[in-house]
Design a protein around this motif. Structure first.
Motif, PDB file in Angstrom:
ATOM      1  N   ALA A  16       0.863  -1.181   0.000  1.00 19.72           N
ATOM      2  CA  ALA A  16       0.000   0.000   0.000  1.00 19.72           C
ATOM      3  C   ALA A  16       0.898   1.228   0.000  1.00 19.72           C
ATOM      4  CB  ALA A  16      -0.902   0.005   1.226  1.00 19.72           C
ATOM      5  N   GLN A  17       0.457   2.310  -0.658  1.00 17.66           N
ATOM      6  CA  GLN A  17       1.287   3.506  -0.767  1.00 17.66           C
ATOM      7  C   GLN A  17       1.656   4.081   0.594  1.00 17.66           C
ATOM      8  OE1 GLN A  17       2.855   3.924  -3.278  1.00 17.66           O
ATOM      9  NE2 GLN A  17       1.761   4.714  -5.032  1.00 17.66           N
ATOM     10  N   GLY A  18       0.748   3.998   1.550  1.00 18.73           N
ATOM     11  CA  GLY A  18       1.026   4.543   2.871  1.00 18.73           C
ATOM     12  C   GLY A  18       2.192   3.852   3.563  1.00 18.73           C
ATOM     13  N   HIS A  19       2.467   2.621   3.190  1.00 21.74           N
ATOM     14  CA  HIS A  19       3.600   1.889   3.747  1.00 21.74           C
ATOM     15  C   HIS A  19       4.836   2.025   2.864  1.00 21.74           C
ATOM     16  CE1 HIS A  19       1.241  -0.384   6.787  1.00 21.74           C
ATOM     17  NE2 HIS A  19       0.269  -0.101   5.941  1.00 21.74           N
ATOM     18  N   THR A  20       4.616   2.150   1.583  1.00 21.06           N
ATOM     19  CA  THR A  20       5.733   2.195   0.642  1.00 21.06           C
ATOM     20  C   THR A  20       6.488   3.517   0.710  1.00 21.06           C
ATOM     21  OG1 THR A  20       4.542   0.708  -0.842  1.00 21.06           O
ATOM     22  CG2 THR A  20       6.360   1.949  -1.792  1.00 21.06           C
ATOM     23  N   LEU A  21       5.788   4.627   0.789  1.00 19.28           N
ATOM     24  CA  LEU A  21       6.448   5.935   0.741  1.00 19.28           C
ATOM     25  C   LEU A  21       7.444   6.166   1.885  1.00 19.28           C
ATOM     26  CD1 LEU A  21       3.509   8.146  -0.562  1.00 19.28           C
ATOM     27  CD2 LEU A  21       5.448   7.220  -1.837  1.00 19.28           C
ATOM     28  N   PRO A  22       7.103   5.870   3.144  1.00 18.03           N
ATOM     29  CA  PRO A  22       8.106   6.053   4.207  1.00 18.03           C
ATOM     30  C   PRO A  22       9.318   5.126   4.041  1.00 18.03           C
ATOM     31  CG  PRO A  22       5.919   5.894   5.156  1.00 18.03           C
ATOM     32  CD  PRO A  22       5.793   5.543   3.708  1.00 18.03           C
ATOM     33  N   LEU A  26      13.359   5.924   3.598  1.00 17.42           N
ATOM     34  CA  LEU A  26      14.422   5.212   4.319  1.00 17.42           C
ATOM     35  C   LEU A  26      15.431   4.627   3.337  1.00 17.42           C
ATOM     36  CD1 LEU A  26      15.691   3.925   6.862  1.00 17.42           C
ATOM     37  CD2 LEU A  26      14.097   2.027   6.555  1.00 17.42           C
ATOM     38  N   SER A  27      14.944   4.063   2.252  1.00 20.19           N
ATOM     39  CA  SER A  27      15.831   3.484   1.238  1.00 20.19           C
ATOM     40  C   SER A  27      16.762   4.534   0.651  1.00 20.19           C
ATOM     41  CB  SER A  27      15.002   2.858   0.114  1.00 20.19           C
ATOM     42  OG  SER A  27      14.190   1.833   0.608  1.00 20.19           O
ATOM     43  N   LYS A  28      16.230   5.713   0.383  1.00 19.58           N
ATOM     44  CA  LYS A  28      17.051   6.790  -0.159  1.00 19.58           C
ATOM     45  C   LYS A  28      18.122   7.224   0.840  1.00 19.58           C
ATOM     46  CE  LYS A  28      13.463   8.671  -3.179  1.00 19.58           C
ATOM     47  NZ  LYS A  28      12.575   9.825  -3.430  1.00 19.58           N
ATOM     48  N   ALA A  29      17.740   7.319   2.108  1.00 13.70           N
ATOM     49  CA  ALA A  29      18.712   7.717   3.137  1.00 13.70           C
ATOM     50  C   ALA A  29      19.830   6.672   3.270  1.00 13.70           C
ATOM     51  CB  ALA A  29      18.000   7.915   4.475  1.00 13.70           C
ATOM     52  N   VAL A  37      20.314  -1.247  -1.396  1.00 17.51           N
ATOM     53  CA  VAL A  37      18.947  -1.485  -0.950  1.00 17.51           C
ATOM     54  C   VAL A  37      18.176  -2.192  -2.061  1.00 17.51           C
ATOM     55  CG1 VAL A  37      16.809  -0.435  -0.131  1.00 17.51           C
ATOM     56  CG2 VAL A  37      19.007   0.588   0.487  1.00 17.51           C
ATOM     57  N   SER A  38      17.503  -3.276  -1.716  1.00 17.01           N
ATOM     58  CA  SER A  38      16.607  -3.964  -2.640  1.00 17.01           C
ATOM     59  C   SER A  38      15.196  -3.836  -2.094  1.00 17.01           C
ATOM     60  CB  SER A  38      16.984  -5.443  -2.767  1.00 17.01           C
ATOM     61  OG  SER A  38      18.273  -5.576  -3.306  1.00 17.01           O
ATOM     62  N   ILE A  39      14.299  -3.310  -2.922  1.00 22.23           N
ATOM     63  CA  ILE A  39      12.906  -3.159  -2.532  1.00 22.23           C
ATOM     64  C   ILE A  39      12.096  -4.212  -3.274  1.00 22.23           C
ATOM     65  CG2 ILE A  39      10.905  -1.631  -2.495  1.00 22.23           C
ATOM     66  CD1 ILE A  39      12.878   0.734  -2.588  1.00 22.23           C
ATOM     67  N   ILE A  49       7.693   3.388  -7.859  1.00 26.24           N
ATOM     68  CA  ILE A  49       8.946   3.325  -7.090  1.00 26.24           C
ATOM     69  C   ILE A  49      10.140   3.614  -7.999  1.00 26.24           C
ATOM     70  CG2 ILE A  49      10.503   1.776  -5.846  1.00 26.24           C
ATOM     71  CD1 ILE A  49       8.001   0.446  -4.664  1.00 26.24           C
ATOM     72  N   THR A  50      10.141   2.994  -9.174  1.00 26.51           N
ATOM     73  CA  THR A  50      11.254   3.168 -10.101  1.00 26.51           C
ATOM     74  C   THR A  50      11.425   4.626 -10.504  1.00 26.51           C
ATOM     75  OG1 THR A  50      10.889   0.925 -10.917  1.00 26.51           O
ATOM     76  CG2 THR A  50      12.210   2.375 -12.295  1.00 26.51           C
ATOM     77  N   LYS A  51      10.326   5.342 -10.676  1.00 26.40           N
ATOM     78  CA  LYS A  51      10.410   6.767 -11.020  1.00 26.40           C
ATOM     79  C   LYS A  51      11.061   7.569  -9.898  1.00 26.40           C
ATOM     80  CE  LYS A  51       6.294   6.679 -13.885  1.00 26.40           C
ATOM     81  NZ  LYS A  51       4.884   7.097 -13.993  1.00 26.40           N
ATOM     82  N   ASN A  52      10.815   7.168  -8.654  1.00 24.61           N
ATOM     83  CA  ASN A  52      11.329   7.908  -7.494  1.00 24.61           C
ATOM     84  C   ASN A  52      12.778   7.601  -7.153  1.00 24.61           C
ATOM     85  OD1 ASN A  52       9.175   9.614  -6.390  1.00 24.61           O
ATOM     86  ND2 ASN A  52       8.057   7.682  -6.320  1.00 24.61           N
ATOM     87  N   ILE A  53      13.322   6.538  -7.708  1.00 23.29           N
ATOM     88  CA  ILE A  53      14.691   6.155  -7.354  1.00 23.29           C
ATOM     89  C   ILE A  53      15.670   6.307  -8.515  1.00 23.29           C
ATOM     90  CG2 ILE A  53      13.968   4.603  -5.508  1.00 23.29           C
ATOM     91  CD1 ILE A  53      14.576   2.272  -7.480  1.00 23.29           C
ATOM     92  N   ALA A  54      15.261   7.029  -9.535  1.00 20.83           N
ATOM     93  CA  ALA A  54      16.099   7.161 -10.737  1.00 20.83           C
ATOM     94  C   ALA A  54      17.501   7.687 -10.422  1.00 20.83           C
ATOM     95  CB  ALA A  54      15.404   8.061 -11.754  1.00 20.83           C
ATOM     96  N   ASN A  55      17.631   8.545  -9.435  1.00 19.60           N
ATOM     97  CA  ASN A  55      18.926   9.144  -9.104  1.00 19.60           C
ATOM     98  C   ASN A  55      19.644   8.438  -7.959  1.00 19.60           C
ATOM     99  OD1 ASN A  55      18.570  11.132 -11.085  1.00 19.60           O
ATOM    100  ND2 ASN A  55      17.374  12.384  -9.681  1.00 19.60           N
TER     101      ASN A  55
END
Length: 72
Positions: A16-22, A26-29, A37-39, A49-55
């Motif tokens: 669910a998005q409410g669990h994925t976003l936080p 954390l993954s980015k940090a 990090v493997s999601i 998710i892939t769009k948010n981790i491009a960098n």
């Protein structure tokens, strides 16, 4: 001779998005600390998710199939 082990974290959020976003934050940090990090997620959530981790080269997405059950 001392060896350096690379750290790696596996994250499996509730689907669910409410669990994925936080956990994405954390993954980015963690990745900024050069921790791999493997999601694990479903194909439908993998796109956002892939769009948010491009960098973030230390983060990768592992897709698992989500079964389709009729009448559910």
């Amino acid at each position: 001779m001392a060896s350096t082990l690379a750290s790696q974290v596996v994250i499996f959020p509730f689907m669910a998005q409410g669990h994925t976003l936080p956990l994405l934050d954390l993954s980015k940090a963690l990745s900024l600390q050069q921790i791999k990090v493997s999601i694990i997620t479903t194909p439908s959530n993998a796109n956002s998710i892939t769009k948010n981790i491009a960098n973030y080269p230390f983060i990768n997405v592992i897709e698992i199939p989500f079964p389709t059950i009729e009448r559910l």
